[in-house]
Design an enzyme around this catalytic site. Structure first.
Site, mmCIF file in Angstrom:
data_model
loop_
_atom_site.group_PDB
_atom_site.id
_atom_site.type_symbol
_atom_site.label_atom_id
_atom_site.label_comp_id
_atom_site.label_asym_id
_atom_site.label_seq_id
_atom_site.Cartn_x
_atom_site.Cartn_y
_atom_site.Cartn_z
ATOM 1 N N GLY A 12 0.777 -1.241 0.000
ATOM 2 C CA GLY A 12 0.000 0.000 0.000
ATOM 3 C C GLY A 12 0.803 1.283 0.000
ATOM 4 O O GLY A 12 0.289 2.330 0.398
ATOM 5 N N SER A 13 2.053 1.238 -0.481
ATOM 6 C CA SER A 13 2.816 2.499 -0.524
ATOM 7 C C SER A 13 2.160 3.496 -1.477
ATOM 8 O O SER A 13 2.136 4.697 -1.210
ATOM 9 C CB SER A 13 4.279 2.252 -0.911
ATOM 10 O OG SER A 13 4.411 1.954 -2.278
ATOM 11 N N ASN A 14 1.606 3.007 -2.573
ATOM 12 C CA ASN A 14 0.914 3.925 -3.494
ATOM 13 C C ASN A 14 -0.387 4.435 -2.895
ATOM 14 O O ASN A 14 -0.731 5.601 -3.075
ATOM 15 C CB ASN A 14 0.670 3.258 -4.850
ATOM 16 C CG ASN A 14 1.918 3.268 -5.704
ATOM 17 O OD1 ASN A 14 2.267 4.291 -6.278
ATOM 18 N ND2 ASN A 14 2.619 2.137 -5.746
ATOM 19 N N LYS A 66 -17.419 -13.472 -8.152
ATOM 20 C CA LYS A 66 -16.920 -12.093 -8.180
ATOM 21 C C LYS A 66 -18.051 -11.087 -8.063
ATOM 22 O O LYS A 66 -17.917 -10.040 -7.434
ATOM 23 C CB LYS A 66 -16.150 -11.896 -9.497
ATOM 24 C CG LYS A 66 -15.337 -10.644 -9.542
ATOM 25 C CD LYS A 66 -14.412 -10.598 -10.746
ATOM 26 C CE LYS A 66 -13.208 -11.473 -10.560
ATOM 27 N NZ LYS A 66 -12.050 -11.075 -11.367
ATOM 28 N N MET A 91 -4.318 -7.083 -6.843
ATOM 29 C CA MET A 91 -3.916 -8.234 -7.645
ATOM 30 C C MET A 91 -5.112 -9.121 -8.004
ATOM 31 O O MET A 91 -5.102 -10.332 -7.762
ATOM 32 C CB MET A 91 -2.848 -9.034 -6.897
ATOM 33 C CG MET A 91 -1.570 -8.245 -6.695
ATOM 34 S SD MET A 91 -0.911 -7.614 -8.262
ATOM 35 C CE MET A 91 0.611 -6.869 -7.739
ATOM 36 N N ARG A 92 -6.119 -8.490 -8.602
ATOM 37 C CA ARG A 92 -7.332 -9.221 -8.930
ATOM 38 C C ARG A 92 -7.906 -8.570 -10.193
ATOM 39 O O ARG A 92 -7.834 -7.349 -10.342
ATOM 40 C CB ARG A 92 -8.296 -9.042 -7.750
ATOM 41 C CG ARG A 92 -9.459 -9.961 -7.716
ATOM 42 C CD ARG A 92 -10.138 -9.867 -6.347
ATOM 43 N NE ARG A 92 -9.433 -10.625 -5.338
ATOM 44 C CZ ARG A 92 -9.475 -11.951 -5.235
ATOM 45 N NH1 ARG A 92 -10.213 -12.657 -6.054
ATOM 46 N NH2 ARG A 92 -8.785 -12.577 -4.309
ATOM 47 N N HIS A 110 0.711 0.219 -13.461
ATOM 48 C CA HIS A 110 1.407 -1.035 -13.759
ATOM 49 C C HIS A 110 2.913 -0.781 -13.843
ATOM 50 O O HIS A 110 3.341 0.171 -14.496
ATOM 51 C CB HIS A 110 0.891 -1.616 -15.081
ATOM 52 C CG HIS A 110 1.448 -2.963 -15.359
ATOM 53 N ND1 HIS A 110 0.989 -4.105 -14.724
ATOM 54 C CD2 HIS A 110 2.470 -3.356 -16.156
ATOM 55 C CE1 HIS A 110 1.705 -5.135 -15.137
ATOM 56 N NE2 HIS A 110 2.603 -4.709 -16.001
HETATM 57 C C1 GAR Z 1 3.184 -1.332 -7.537
HETATM 58 O O1 GAR Z 1 4.501 -1.407 -8.005
HETATM 59 C C2 GAR Z 1 2.208 -1.478 -8.704
HETATM 60 O O2 GAR Z 1 2.687 -0.908 -9.887
HETATM 61 C C3 GAR Z 1 2.102 -2.968 -8.807
HETATM 62 O O3 GAR Z 1 2.045 -3.410 -7.483
HETATM 63 C C4 GAR Z 1 2.856 -2.548 -6.678
HETATM 64 C C5 GAR Z 1 2.108 -2.193 -5.424
HETATM 65 O O4 GAR Z 1 2.951 -1.558 -4.509
HETATM 66 N N1 GAR Z 1 0.958 -3.368 -9.565
HETATM 67 C C6 GAR Z 1 0.933 -4.436 -10.366
HETATM 68 O O5 GAR Z 1 1.872 -5.203 -10.495
HETATM 69 C C7 GAR Z 1 -0.372 -4.629 -11.118
HETATM 70 N N2 GAR Z 1 -0.245 -5.656 -12.101
HETATM 71 P P1 GAR Z 1 2.342 -0.852 -3.230
HETATM 72 O O6 GAR Z 1 1.384 -1.871 -2.579
HETATM 73 O O7 GAR Z 1 3.503 -0.550 -2.350
HETATM 74 O O8 GAR Z 1 1.610 0.368 -3.683
#
Ligand code: GAR
Length: 188
Positions: A12-14, A66, A91-92, A110
């Site tokens: 969840g850093s983003n 779903k 991731m779903r 992505h």
């Molecule tokens: C991020 O790097 C995002 O781009 C990637 O998961 C990470 C989540 O990081 N997403 C994918 O790979 C989607 N296919 P976070 O949980 O620290 O935000």
């Protein structure tokens, strides 16, 4: 006030970066109102609690299909008046219910230059392939896997051998670009 829901499965850093950007006015006139997480107990839920963001946590296996959990999520987003859904490490695959009810309002981040390296392990896949220019993509979500219309991309040249260093560079670029694009989309 424009309202955002962020979907995440893990760290969840983003999520936190978007939330802080909104709190600090770097995404003007906007608030993160919901954190949707398919792994109760994931670190993103701790981050959400810390920022006072409502959490919708669920386990897919508790539902017949779903449609079951997506209907609840969409109902709650309707109640809250969500304008934009930002996937950030969720991731779903998004199903028909959310795609129909939030058509054109779901975007994804992505960690690769799509259409290269779709899927769940893009950084590792690109690293093992030996590419010399990595990158990130922000795109609309449709029924295809990582295939919706591209909104923005950034290239990240890297010729080193350290995957951790590379991941850090990619995440830093994600943290710069995603709030900027969200702000731009919400202004239009
Ligand atoms: C991020 O790097 C995002 O781009 C990637 O998961 C990470 C989540 O990081 N997403 C994918 O790979 C989607 N296919 P976070 O949980 O620290 O935000």
């Amino acid at each position: 006030m424009r309202k955002i829901a962020v979907f995440a499965s893990g760290n969840g850093s983003n999520f936190e970066n978007i939330t802080v950007a909104a709190e600090q006015g770097r995404i003007p006139g906007c608030k993160v109102v919901l954190c949707v997480c398919d792994r109760p107990g994931a670190f993103v839920t701790e981050r959400a609690a810390r920022h006072g963001v409502e959490i919708f946590a669920f386990r897919a296996k508790d539902f017949a299909n779903k449609l079951g959990f997506e209907k609840l999520i969409a109902d709650r987003m309707d109640e809250l008046g969500v304008d934009l859904v930002c996937l950030a490490g969720y991731m779903r695959i998004i199903g028909d219910e959310l795609l129909t009810r939030y058509s054109g309002r779901i975007i994804n981040l992505h960690p690769a230059l799509l259409p290269a390296f779709p899927g769940a392990h893009s950084i590792r896949d690109a690293f093992e392939y030996g590419v010399k220019v990595y990158g990130i993509t922000i795109h609309y979500v449709d029924e295809t896997l990582d295939g919706g219309r591209i909104i923005a991309q950034r290239a990240i040249p890297y010729e080193g051998e350290d995957m951790t260093e590379l991941e850090d560079m990619i995440h830093a670029e994600e943290h710069r670009l995603y709030p900027e694009i969200i702000a731009r989309l919400l202004q239009n």
